[in-house]
Design an enzyme around this catalytic site. Structure first.
Site, PDB file in Angstrom:
ATOM      1  N   GLU A   1      94.730 -94.979   7.906  1.00 14.83           N
ATOM      2  CA  GLU A   1      93.498 -94.625   7.191  1.00 14.83           C
ATOM      3  C   GLU A   1      93.269 -95.636   6.063  1.00 14.83           C
ATOM      4  OE1 GLU A   1      94.678 -90.697   6.036  1.00 14.83           O
ATOM      5  OE2 GLU A   1      94.857 -90.118   8.136  1.00 14.83           O
TER       6      GLU A   1
ATOM      7  N   LEU B   1      90.808 -90.070  10.930  1.00 12.92           N
ATOM      8  CA  LEU B   1      91.593 -89.380   9.903  1.00 12.92           C
ATOM      9  C   LEU B   1      92.399 -88.262  10.566  1.00 12.92           C
ATOM     10  CD1 LEU B   1      90.154 -88.193   6.462  1.00 12.92           C
ATOM     11  CD2 LEU B   1      92.302 -87.474   7.451  1.00 12.92           C
TER      12      LEU B   1
ATOM     13  N   GLU C   1      96.671 -87.764  11.203  1.00 16.79           N
ATOM     14  CA  GLU C   1      98.008 -88.373  11.202  1.00 16.79           C
ATOM     15  C   GLU C   1      98.692 -88.242  12.563  1.00 16.79           C
ATOM     16  OE1 GLU C   1      96.707 -86.759   8.678  1.00 16.79           O
ATOM     17  OE2 GLU C   1      96.763 -88.288   7.123  1.00 16.79           O
TER      18      GLU C   1
ATOM     19  N   GLN D   1      99.131 -92.374   4.649  1.00 17.88           N
ATOM     20  CA  GLN D   1      98.581 -92.671   3.319  1.00 17.88           C
ATOM     21  C   GLN D   1      99.410 -92.073   2.179  1.00 17.88           C
ATOM     22  OE1 GLN D   1      94.316 -91.539   2.442  1.00 17.88           O
ATOM     23  NE2 GLN D   1      94.122 -93.721   2.885  1.00 17.88           N
TER      24      GLN D   1
ATOM     25  N   TYR E   1     101.198 -86.078   3.602  1.00 21.46           N
ATOM     26  CA  TYR E   1     100.407 -85.970   4.827  1.00 21.46           C
ATOM     27  C   TYR E   1     101.197 -86.370   6.073  1.00 21.46           C
ATOM     28  CZ  TYR E   1      97.057 -85.596   1.112  1.00 21.46           C
ATOM     29  OH  TYR E   1      96.421 -85.195  -0.028  1.00 21.46           O
TER      30      TYR E   1
ATOM     31  N   HIS F   1      99.731 -86.266  -4.073  1.00 19.12           N
ATOM     32  CA  HIS F   1      99.909 -87.703  -4.250  1.00 19.12           C
ATOM     33  C   HIS F   1     101.264 -88.000  -4.873  1.00 19.12           C
ATOM     34  CE1 HIS F   1      95.583 -86.867  -4.088  1.00 19.12           C
ATOM     35  NE2 HIS F   1      95.596 -87.914  -3.298  1.00 19.12           N
TER      36      HIS F   1
END
Ligand SMILES: Cc1ncc(C[n+]2csc(CCOP(=O)(O)OP(=O)(O)O)c2C)c(N)n1
Length: 799
Positions: free
Chosen positions: A488, A517, A519, A541, A545, A589
């Site tokens: 991505e 998009l 995985e 990413q 994920y 994140h």
């Protein structure tokens, strides 16, 4: 059967009935087999009562008792009708010749008897798998309608398909023997070597799949996507550029998100006119173990979709399956576009040995399925065509039964795997010398010059982690024409953090591209590309994920070599941006869980922290993927991507110059070797990733206090550098593990275990992040490993 045909065969209705009753009895015989099998849900079946054993000799199903044999009609001539032409269509308008139909009938019969054999073997504890193919034998015609060179990833009820492929080989393979060896978990089984019952063979282009429903679909999409690309890129392609990929599954499987995602990705590609020659087959028997698929659902879900051409055939009618598959395959081959072939079938004999169907299905319903028995369907075709009389059908059936069950008795005691070493052998072959050589091999000077636009990275001065990875990827793409980079946002944008910036411009959209998009599809693409002979480097990413698609690594990538003894490989280096310490916090994140990767057998987990290590380790991973077919997870600490300094602002302590190719050999980092920073003798801090940055800063502070610490950067989380850990621990007698992952399931647990296993007698302690998800904002610091915690633990340890 038609009235005319009745007359042609002399009105042999009685004989026909006998044929049907006889086949029905084979099903009934299977239904009476209730061996003490535990499969899937651990449910125990009743005690085996079938078949009886006489003096150690196999006693075959009761259907062969003299009473029944006497009731069966003798083989008869075709009532004076002239022999039909075997080269003619078995039915007007069909492309299936009588001759071919006879061959496929033999495969169908053998497949049916292999189901009986499976249950018999299980009842003797000489076989370990009873999921059968009865009712699905129409898939023999799938194999006949495709080319033997078309790669196939098969539903577990595809025994007849396999037998046909085996018969097509030159010289023909002993398909029945292969399947029996698989049932018996015999070491001599040609694909998994006794590790599981799978359908596969390297020479037959049948790629083994796992039992996880639909999990092979993303790989099939990936293979179809890359078949032509591999040829264009000059990879040593395993399949011809005009091959098509077959992937089959059941009707319940269609609902699995993995299937839904894969079908979506296939259609998404087709919508953009990207070549994707994939034939997805749904063998729809209307039920998944005990759960019914609503009538009409598969057609409703799969037909009328943009980008996915829908075909349907009656799976019990061999000629219909053959003709429809021919049409579907031709369409896929010519259009290079995906199609969905829906075959209506029945499941005969229940899901597997341990599941008595009567617990969830009415007897009348079970018996009604016998009307659609594909064996009877093919027998009707052959009788109607005048190619066999009912008696000859029975003879063929009996001959097949005797042959298959005789072979089963012969192979029942075939030797099995007996040692861990044998079981493990194909899991993760490692050839460190080849890997070292591969890691040190650059592209040609001209290719490098072109790729870097004349600005070679070794002349660029010290660089960050992100820049070092970027330069290494550039070098690798220049050296390896079969390498792909995708994920991505990796192409146009160059990655969220700029790690892949410039690669698209340098190497083009054929090798560096953005994906859908999803995985699962990204990893599936890598699985297929690796199979096709390419070297895929997908990016996930964020670590958070990876988890929704982890089975594509855990269940698929990591098992292929194990279940195929290395005959099929899916080399890949999956780059994953991970770990915490991004200023704004927040779990997604800042995911700091690697437990889900660390326990996958054979997987290499690289965790670089410094730019020079990252470059060398990435070269090692790429070379290991090429040389050994390794599956590598390359976990990159996001928070260090753009770090410049270590101890003080402006010191540039985290930037390192890029090695020119002539220094790659000397700087090679073998898989599983750690790196030691400093030579303090008071304690050893064992760490990795962001922990290295924190620990080096802590060590500097401790040094000022008179505490000498050395810092060991693990660099590899799997295989763990156990030798290096032990050596550096012994050097100081005190080990502090600074672990940014969670206390539970974190890396420190493994390091402590390695110390215990190695007989370390000194002190050991750990500091780790909390068992928590990482919250947003400043609260993140409250749950993450800190430099202060490392210093405090070190002080208390040294006293
Ligand atoms: C992901 C996953 N969940 C559950 C199972 C257990 N399981 C094995 S077979 C099966 C039913 C599959 O039904 P279907 O796709 O219709 O194929 P059929 O067996 O009817 O041919 C299930 C639920 C599995 N193998 N994989």
């Amino acid at each position: 059967m038609s009235r005319a045909a009745d007359e042609r065969t002399g009105g042999a209705a009685q004989e026909r009935d006998a044929v049907e009753r006889h086949f029905a009895r084979s099903i009934l015989a299977m239904l009476t087999v209730t061996p003490d099998i535990s499969y899937g849900n651990g449910e125990q079946g009743r005690q085996a009562s079938f078949p009886p054993s006489v003096d150690g000799q196999a006693a075959w199903p009761e259907e062969s008792s003299p009473a029944w044999a006497a009731a069966a009609p003798p083989a008869t001539a075709r009532h004076g009708v002239a022999p039909a032409d075997p080269g003619a269509p078995v039915r007007p308008g069909s492309a299936l010749t009588g001759e071919r139909c006879l061959e496929l009938f033999d495969a169908q019969l053998a497949s049916r008897h292999l189901d009986v054999a499976a249950r018999w073997l299980r009842s003797k504890n000489a076989g370990f798998y009873t999921i059968g193919s009865s009712g699905h034998e129409g898939n023999a015609a799938l194999a006949a309608a495709l080319r033997p060179g078309d790669p196939a990833l098969l539903h577990y009820r595809s025994c007849a398909f396999y037998l046909v492929r085996a018969a097509q080989a030159v010289p023909p393979r002993d398909g029945v023997g292969d399947v029996l060896l698989g049932l018996a978990a015999a070491e001599a089984e040609p694909i998994a070597g006794g590790r599981h019952k799978v359908l596969g063979h390297a020479d037959l282009n049948v790629i083994p799949v796992t039992s996880t429903i639909a999990s092979h679909l993303p790989r099939a999409v990936g293979l179809a996507f890359t078949l032509g690309r591999a040829a264009r890129l000059g990879a040593a392609a395993r399949w011809p550029a005009d091959a098509i990929v077959l992937a089959s599954m059941g009707d319940a499987s269609v609902n699995h998100s993995t299937a839904a995602g894969a079908l979506n990705t296939a259609a998404y590609c087709a919508y953009q006119r990207l070549p994707l020659p994939l034939l997805v087959v749904c063998e729809d028997n209307g039920i998944g173990i005990s759960v019914r698929t609503p009538p009409g659902w598969v057609a409703a879900a799969a037909s009328g979709r943009t980008g996915l051409r829908y075909f349907h055939a009656n799976g019990s009618d061999l000629a219909d399956v053959f003709d429809t598959t021919l049409a579907a395959a031709a369409w896929v081959r010519q259009q290079r576009s995906p199609a969905f072939l829906h075959l209506s079938m029945v499941r005969l004999g229940g899901h597997a040995g341990a599941y008595p169907e009567t617990a969830y299905r009415q007897a009348a319903e079970i018996i009604a399925d016998r009307d659609a028995d594909p064996l009877i369907g093919t027998a009707r075709l052959l009788i109607d065509a005048g190619l066999l009389s009912p008696g000859e059908v029975l003879d063929r059936y009996e001959a097949s039964r005797a042959e298959v069950l005789g072979r089963a008795a012969e192979l029942a005691g075939a030797p099995r795997l007996t040692s861990a070493a044998k079981v493990l052998a194909p899991l993760a072959p490692r050839r460190p010398d080849e890997v070292a050589a591969g890691a040190a091999a650059p592209g040609g000077a001209a290719a490098r010059h072109r790729a870097f636009g004349g600005r070679l990275p070794e002349s660029a001065g010290p660089m960050t982690l992100a820049q070092a990875i970027n330069a290494t990827l550039t070098d690798a793409l220049a050296a390896r024409p079969g390498m792909l980079v995708f994920g991505e946002d990796v192409a146009c944008k160059g990655g969220v953090y700029g790690v892949t910036r410039g690669l698209l411009a340098a190497f083009g959209a054929g090798r560096v591209f953005d994906t859908v998009l999803d995985e699962q599809s990204i990893l599936g693409l890598a699985l297929g590309a690796g199979l096709a002979g390419l070297l895929p480097v997908p990016e996930i990413q964020y670590l958070a994920y990876l988890h929704n698609a982890a089975d594509q690594i855990r269940g698929e990538a990591a098992t292929l070599s194990f279940f195929s003894q290395g005959r099929y490989r899916n080399p890949m280096v999956v780059r994953i941006a991970g770990y915490a310490y991004q200023g704004f916090g927040g779990h997604f994140h800042n995911d700091n869980s690697v437990a889900a990767l660390r326990d996958i057998p054979g997987l290499i987990v690289a965790s670089p922290a410094r730019p020079d290590d990252a470059a060398a380790m990435l070269r090692t991973c790429l070379a290991a993927a090429e040389a050994d077919g390794s599956v590598c997870a390359f976990v990159e600490p996001i928070a260090l991507y753009h770090a410049r300094d270590l101890l003080a602002a402006g010191d540039g302590g985290w930037k390192v110059s890029y090695d020119p190719p002539e220094r790659w050999a000397a700087g090679h980092v073998p898989v599983g070797r750690a790196r030691t920073h400093g030579d303090g003798t008071d304690l050893t801090i064992v760490t990795f990733g962001n922990g290295l940055w924190l620990s080096l800063r802590a060590a500097d502070k401790l040094a000022a206090e008179g505490i000498g610490a050395r810092v060991l950067d693990l660099r590899w989380l799997a295989p763990l550098p156990a030798e290096d850990i032990l050596a550096e621990a012994t050097a100081t007698g005190r080990v502090l593990i600074a672990d940014e992952t969670r206390r539970t399931g974190g890396v420190a647990e493994a390091v402590l275990a390695a110390l215990a296993d190695g007989g370390f007698r000194g002190r050991a302690a750990r500091v780790a992040s909390e068992d928590s998800f990482v919250p947003l904002g400043d609260a993140a610091a409250a749950v993450l490993l800190s430099q202060q915690a490392i210093e405090a633990a070190a002080r208390s340890m040294v006293g």
